[in-house]
Write a protein that holds these residues in place. Structure first.
Motif: not given
Length: 234
Positions: A12-18, A39-42, A46-49
């Motif tokens: 989730a942190s990685r997704a947030y920062r990206a 976003i999940a793919d890039s 997964s889609r949850t975080p």
């Protein structure tokens, strides 16, 4: 052997920062719709975080989530820009006023060395480099007050500053000479409001503060600089 599962908090942190980096740098422009799956793919999660990251960004005011459609990146209003500029004036000039005279001059002298770096990044059209130098330059005024709470409050504005500076990229390059001159003038005023380097560190105060004209000039120069940078009315 199967890959080890990714820790949900870390993902989730990685997704947030990206996502936030994409907003700050203009990769995700205001008014654009973000897709959870894309976003999940890039990011490689997964889609949850990603969903957790989007909720956090919505809470922070960066986007609006529309169920089953995606997340809309919010556009910054003129009032929001004006509010940020006014907050910077209050925090930076207030910190300079509360700083002791010796630290004002020390700050001015140390920042003069950074002006050459600022010019180099502008001439090289290195926007990320200049944005970070500019944020550090203005933050130094706040640090001079040696007030941890004030610095913490100011740091909360850093991402908003990055977002606006990146969005004004071409304007920054067009105004490079003016920006450097404005920064230098602020340092002149800051130095004039200080004591000589090497003098004992002690506060200047009282009803007849001899540094008041220089402090007033610093605030006026700062206000003008932010008005020009953020395209505000004087």
């Amino acid at each position: 052997m199967p890959d080890a599962p990714i820790d949900s908090d870390s993902a989730a942190s990685r997704a947030y920062r990206a996502i936030l980096d994409g907003i700050l740098t203009g990769a995700h422009t205001g008014g654009s719709m973000l897709s959870e799956s894309a976003i999940a793919d890039s990011v490689g999660v997964s889609r949850t975080p990603v969903r957790a990251a989007l909720i956090r960004l919505q809470d922070e005011g960066w986007l609006t989530i529309f169920p089953k459609r995606g997340a809309l990146v919010r556009e910054v209003s003129a009032q929001a820009v004006a509010d940020l500029a006014q907050s910077k004036v209050l925090l930076e000039s207030g910190a300079v006023r509360s700083a002791c005279s010796t630290l004002r001059r020390r700050t001015a002298e140390s920042l003069r060395e950074q002006l050459a770096e600022q010019r180099e990044t502008l001439e090289a059209r290195d926007l990320p480099g200049f944005v970070e130098l500019s944020i550090d330059f203005h933050r130094s005024f706040v640090i001079a007050a040696r007030n941890a709470v004030l610095t913490e409050l100011y740091d909360r504005l850093a991402d908003r500053q990055r977002f606006l500076l990146f969005s004004y990229g071409q304007r920054l390059f067009d105004r490079s000479d003016e920006i450097l001159a404005e920064h230098a003038a602020m340092l002149d005023a800051l130095a004039a409001a200080g004591a000589p380097v090497g003098a004992p560190v002690e506060a200047v105060g009282g009803d007849a503060d001899p540094t008041e004209p220089a402090l007033a000039r610093f605030e006026a120069l700062l206000r003008h600089h932010l008005n020009e940078t953020y395209r505000l009315d004087p």
